[in-house]
Design an enzyme around this catalytic site. Sequence first.
Site, short mmCIF file in Angstrom:
data_model
loop_
_atom_site.label_atom_id
_atom_site.label_comp_id
_atom_site.label_asym_id
_atom_site.label_seq_id
_atom_site.Cartn_x
_atom_site.Cartn_y
_atom_site.Cartn_z
N ASP A 29 32.54 44.50 31.40
CA ASP A 29 31.58 43.52 31.25
C ASP A 29 30.30 44.22 30.39
O ASP A 29 30.16 43.49 29.41
CB ASP A 29 30.93 43.00 32.77
CG ASP A 29 30.59 44.26 33.44
OD1 ASP A 29 30.72 45.43 33.26
OD2 ASP A 29 30.55 43.86 34.90
N ASP A 89 45.22 39.11 40.52
CA ASP A 89 45.95 40.44 40.09
C ASP A 89 46.92 41.28 41.10
O ASP A 89 47.40 42.18 40.64
CB ASP A 89 44.86 41.54 39.60
CG ASP A 89 44.97 41.44 37.90
OD1 ASP A 89 45.59 40.63 37.46
OD2 ASP A 89 44.41 42.46 37.56
#
EC number: 2.4.1.-
Length: 728
Positions: free
Chosen positions: A446, A141
Amino acid sequence: METTTTERRRLFATEKVGGRAVYRLQAATVAAGILLVLYYRATRVPAAGEGRAAWLGMAAAELWFAVYWVITQSVRWCPVRRRTFKNRLAERYKENLPGVDVFVCTADPHAEPPSLVISTILSVMAYNYPSEKISVYLSDDGGSILTFYALWEASMFAKKWLPFCRRYNIEPRSPAAYFSESEGHHNLCSPKEWSFIKNLYEEMRERIDSAVMSGKIPEEIKLKHKGFDEWNSEMTSKNHQPIVQVLIDGKSQNAVDDDGNVLPTLVYMAREKSPQYHHNFKAGALNALIRVSALISDSPVILNVDCDMYSNNSDSIRDALCFFLDEEMSHKIGFVQYPQNYNNMTKNNIYGNSLNVINHVEMRGLDSAGGCLYIGTGCFHRREILCGKKFSKDYKEDWGRGIKERGHENIDEIEEKAKSLATCTYELRTQWGNEIGVKYGCPVEDVITGLAIHCRGWESVYMEPQRAAFVGVAPATLAQTILQHKRWSEGNFTIFLSKHNTFLFGHGKISLQLQMGYCIYGLWAANSLPTIYYVMIPALGLVKGTPLFPEIMSPWATPFIYVFCVKTLYSLYEALLSGDTLKGWWNGQRMWMVKRITSYLYGFIDTIRKLLGLSKMSFEITAKVSDGDEAKRYEQEILEFGSSSPEFVIIATVALLNFVCLVAGLSKIMAGVWNVFLPQVILCGLIVITNIPIYEAMFVRKDKGRIPLPVTLASIGFVMLAFLLPIV
């Protein structure tokens, strides 16, 4: 006979954890004690003006602690452990095993050094599993050419590393971890071969570290792979085009190691970044990986790991498949979660980061309730379920499908197609991040994704093998620890206050036990306020002459003492059973308080600010490196401060307040009122003893990790202000 045949077919077994009778007796007596404490508070409220406000505050804090204690018991009632039978898996499926796509995420080459990242990459490439069925994807990223260079170096080194791992069946298969653990030991191979591989690795690591230090890639290196042409001087980590490069094409005849065996596919991806579009942090990266991998390999099983969480057990894939391929239960299982373990823990767990009790107690209890949490790393998913498929009793996975066939397209065409799947605009007006893939809008993407999977009817499994499956790097300073827990508590509290609150979103979809299990972490942040109240107000009551507990000789003191002692002893029992030392447990008690009055407090405040529209969601990376002096103090188990952080002011203020109030309380006892104030003196004294390392950092230590003078002065000022509080 039928039972024996059925048992023989099973690829895994579920066993109940013992000792439940003793636990339930303890829980029942503690519950009775808590009820007596609450009854005492409700029936002994002082008249107005006699510490009534402080008394009511204590009652509210104790009521909260009681409710939270009940919630925490949901995962302790009937925990289970799992055991797999990999030999049966091998006999039944032989080489007819599904493909596995491995996702590794990184974001910053300085906070997450590329040499650390590639050790993780090499470890997952070297699984004890057919290489042609493994495809490894690195999401960068940060869009850094330094990370791409490191991955290119790893693709070259893999040709020698993978044969070495197979030949001698070594563990772990992260070269950094292996050569660190086996320094000077090479019983399995000749000293010459061991030294040769070690030197190759160290030379590669030095080249990578040198490139990161200089910020440049040698020009002659750039000529060795077309991927380096993707970077130009105008690119930044927040503004760049999508990049997809296949460094090892597992379908190519040339993709073989030095022994002639097929290498796993290895892909670099940096999704497009633009200031005009929100990138949704790690969740956005994972969703881009899901799409890109579907085009290149489309394996039915996906493993995602953090860049610092290397594979420590080469059989982890086979363990996970024992659940996915079990004939009786596989149709229910959405994902298999392994625990987080760390290789840089001090002997006595100075920052309480081992997660031992969570791993060995709470996650097992969640497993028994139908689903452990998805914790964002070390997790095997079924692709279709991660992409939004709802549970159906009739659903059967096609595990037999192999790695996706490519047709007549060459690798360059595949890369160009894949880039279109990693653009900023691809997800516009789609269900990605909502009904498809990893969910957006939460710092702990998550946990909320795992909750959504559970609420679609799927169960999850917690697998804790004897040899840890994944090992990573824990925060090595107090500031890093506070930051990590602030992010976790904020994210989980955001879920609790959202439409995904487990009692609302999960009602009728998951068991009440699992709903409560999620709330253990969802309410971390909410624990901050009653804890701050409890560690400050009784101490102030000592100075102002306000008794807040029953007299020590009163029968009503018994439930207070009993609940405190039994809960403390049981937490010690759980910690020792989970692998902590006695001193490690004590350090954990200190960090329990520190995290509640700092990390959880800031998580609480930031969550409320976001709900009121006063701030936006952010994601801060926990650094995986620390300087030499910090590392030395960490190894010596010395608390690291060193900066004038507001969190450190809170810690110092609470410690100093209790010390001053303890001195005042002891003077009251010496004056003959010990029966009235002894409980508060004991509470204050325990807090003082717990905070001895804080006092040392304020007044004794001279190293750079001590508490700075401005923090000490600020804490003294806040203590003086605290004495002006009218609440007591």
